[in-house]
Design a protein around this motif. Sequence first.
Motif, PDB file in Angstrom:
ATOM      1  N   ASN A 185      -0.083  -3.495 -18.195  1.00 55.54           N
ATOM      2  CA  ASN A 185       0.954  -3.856 -17.234  1.00 55.54           C
ATOM      3  C   ASN A 185       1.678  -2.635 -16.686  1.00 55.54           C
ATOM      4  OD1 ASN A 185       0.905  -6.797 -16.999  1.00 55.54           O
ATOM      5  ND2 ASN A 185       1.319  -6.753 -19.185  1.00 55.54           N
ATOM      6  N   GLU A 186       1.814  -1.604 -17.502  1.00 49.94           N
ATOM      7  CA  GLU A 186       2.421  -0.366 -17.023  1.00 49.94           C
ATOM      8  C   GLU A 186       1.563   0.250 -15.922  1.00 49.94           C
ATOM      9  OE1 GLU A 186       4.610   3.440 -19.004  1.00 49.94           O
ATOM     10  OE2 GLU A 186       2.722   2.817 -19.926  1.00 49.94           O
ATOM     11  N   GLY A 187       0.256   0.220 -16.108  1.00 52.42           N
ATOM     12  CA  GLY A 187      -0.661   0.719 -15.078  1.00 52.42           C
ATOM     13  C   GLY A 187      -0.553  -0.085 -13.800  1.00 52.42           C
ATOM     14  N   ASN A 188      -0.457  -1.400 -13.930  1.00 49.38           N
ATOM     15  CA  ASN A 188      -0.315  -2.256 -12.749  1.00 49.38           C
ATOM     16  C   ASN A 188       0.999  -1.992 -12.027  1.00 49.38           C
ATOM     17  OD1 ASN A 188      -2.781  -3.503 -13.204  1.00 49.38           O
ATOM     18  ND2 ASN A 188      -1.886  -5.168 -14.391  1.00 49.38           N
ATOM     19  N   LEU A 189       2.062  -1.770 -12.777  1.00 51.26           N
ATOM     20  CA  LEU A 189       3.365  -1.481 -12.183  1.00 51.26           C
ATOM     21  C   LEU A 189       3.326  -0.152 -11.430  1.00 51.26           C
ATOM     22  CD1 LEU A 189       6.293  -2.365 -11.819  1.00 51.26           C
ATOM     23  CD2 LEU A 189       6.814  -1.277 -14.007  1.00 51.26           C
ATOM     24  N   GLU A 190       2.660   0.829 -11.995  1.00 47.27           N
ATOM     25  CA  GLU A 190       2.533   2.127 -11.320  1.00 47.27           C
ATOM     26  C   GLU A 190       1.748   1.978 -10.014  1.00 47.27           C
ATOM     27  OE1 GLU A 190       4.170   4.923 -12.005  1.00 47.27           O
ATOM     28  OE2 GLU A 190       5.130   3.730 -13.573  1.00 47.27           O
ATOM     29  N   LYS A 191       0.712   1.140 -10.017  1.00 44.41           N
ATOM     30  CA  LYS A 191      -0.037   0.875  -8.779  1.00 44.41           C
ATOM     31  C   LYS A 191       0.866   0.270  -7.716  1.00 44.41           C
ATOM     32  CE  LYS A 191      -3.877  -0.976 -10.727  1.00 44.41           C
ATOM     33  NZ  LYS A 191      -5.038  -1.860 -10.787  1.00 44.41           N
ATOM     34  N   LEU A 192       1.686  -0.698  -8.124  1.00 43.92           N
ATOM     35  CA  LEU A 192       2.600  -1.330  -7.173  1.00 43.92           C
ATOM     36  C   LEU A 192       3.580  -0.311  -6.591  1.00 43.92           C
ATOM     37  CD1 LEU A 192       3.430  -4.679  -9.015  1.00 43.92           C
ATOM     38  CD2 LEU A 192       2.022  -4.387  -6.965  1.00 43.92           C
ATOM     39  N   LYS A 193       4.064   0.588  -7.420  1.00 46.48           N
ATOM     40  CA  LYS A 193       4.978   1.627  -6.944  1.00 46.48           C
ATOM     41  C   LYS A 193       4.296   2.529  -5.915  1.00 46.48           C
ATOM     42  CE  LYS A 193       7.827   1.941 -11.097  1.00 46.48           C
ATOM     43  NZ  LYS A 193       8.242   2.802 -12.226  1.00 46.48           N
ATOM     44  N   ARG A 194       3.057   2.905  -6.205  1.00 50.00           N
ATOM     45  CA  ARG A 194       2.318   3.755  -5.247  1.00 50.00           C
ATOM     46  C   ARG A 194       2.097   3.021  -3.932  1.00 50.00           C
ATOM     47  NH1 ARG A 194      -0.559   5.069  -9.933  1.00 50.00           N
ATOM     48  NH2 ARG A 194      -2.285   3.732  -9.356  1.00 50.00           N
ATOM     49  N   TRP A 195       1.726   1.749  -4.011  1.00 49.90           N
ATOM     50  CA  TRP A 195       1.500   0.967  -2.799  1.00 49.90           C
ATOM     51  C   TRP A 195       2.792   0.831  -1.996  1.00 49.90           C
ATOM     52  CZ3 TRP A 195      -1.638  -3.488  -5.442  1.00 49.90           C
ATOM     53  CH2 TRP A 195      -2.925  -3.045  -5.713  1.00 49.90           C
ATOM     54  N   LEU A 196       3.904   0.594  -2.688  1.00 49.17           N
ATOM     55  CA  LEU A 196       5.182   0.458  -2.002  1.00 49.17           C
ATOM     56  C   LEU A 196       5.539   1.749  -1.267  1.00 49.17           C
ATOM     57  CD1 LEU A 196       7.559  -1.458  -1.463  1.00 49.17           C
ATOM     58  CD2 LEU A 196       8.687  -0.454  -3.443  1.00 49.17           C
ATOM     59  N   ASN A 197       5.225   2.889  -1.860  1.00 51.39           N
ATOM     60  CA  ASN A 197       5.489   4.168  -1.200  1.00 51.39           C
ATOM     61  C   ASN A 197       4.613   4.374   0.032  1.00 51.39           C
ATOM     62  OD1 ASN A 197       7.532   4.991  -2.928  1.00 51.39           O
ATOM     63  ND2 ASN A 197       6.108   5.947  -4.361  1.00 51.39           N
ATOM     64  N   LYS A 198       3.461   3.731   0.091  1.00 50.07           N
ATOM     65  CA  LYS A 198       2.552   3.863   1.234  1.00 50.07           C
ATOM     66  C   LYS A 198       2.952   2.965   2.400  1.00 50.07           C
ATOM     67  CE  LYS A 198      -1.479   5.049  -1.525  1.00 50.07           C
ATOM     68  NZ  LYS A 198      -2.843   4.658  -1.909  1.00 50.07           N
ATOM     69  N   ILE A 199       3.723   1.925   2.130  1.00 52.74           N
ATOM     70  CA  ILE A 199       4.048   0.953   3.174  1.00 52.74           C
ATOM     71  C   ILE A 199       4.716   1.603   4.390  1.00 52.74           C
ATOM     72  CG2 ILE A 199       5.519  -1.034   3.731  1.00 52.74           C
ATOM     73  CD1 ILE A 199       4.810  -2.171   0.979  1.00 52.74           C
ATOM     74  N   PRO A 200       5.763   2.411   4.209  1.00 56.98           N
ATOM     75  CA  PRO A 200       6.410   2.979   5.399  1.00 56.98           C
ATOM     76  C   PRO A 200       5.469   3.829   6.253  1.00 56.98           C
ATOM     77  CG  PRO A 200       7.786   3.319   3.465  1.00 56.98           C
ATOM     78  CD  PRO A 200       6.471   2.778   2.990  1.00 56.98           C
ATOM     79  N   LYS A 201       4.513   4.471   5.627  1.00 54.94           N
ATOM     80  CA  LYS A 201       3.565   5.314   6.367  1.00 54.94           C
ATOM     81  C   LYS A 201       2.596   4.482   7.202  1.00 54.94           C
ATOM     82  CE  LYS A 201       3.809   8.579   2.609  1.00 54.94           C
ATOM     83  NZ  LYS A 201       3.173   9.034   1.395  1.00 54.94           N
TER      84      LYS A 201
END
Length: 78
Positions: A18-34
């Motif tokens: 779940n920690e790995g999945n949460l880190e993926k979500l964080k990375r994806w969220l950072n990509k959204i504005p771009k």
Amino acid sequence: MEEETQNGNFTFHEVEENEGNLEKLKRWLNKIPKRDFFSIPLSKQAEESLVLCETLFVEFTERVYQTEGNYEGDIQIN
């Protein structure tokens, strides 16, 4: 985490997964504005959802430590 909680599957393996999945979500969220060429107003909702996920992860992790054993850094001498 919801499914694991319902099944009572409180293991360190699940914390890591779940920690790995949460880190993926964080990375994806950072990509959204771009990639948000249309300025869709759902970014605030996405950020709030991530905060909820982080809170649920902390609660899940606490439950795992209660179920599986000691908190990180605790030393248990038998």
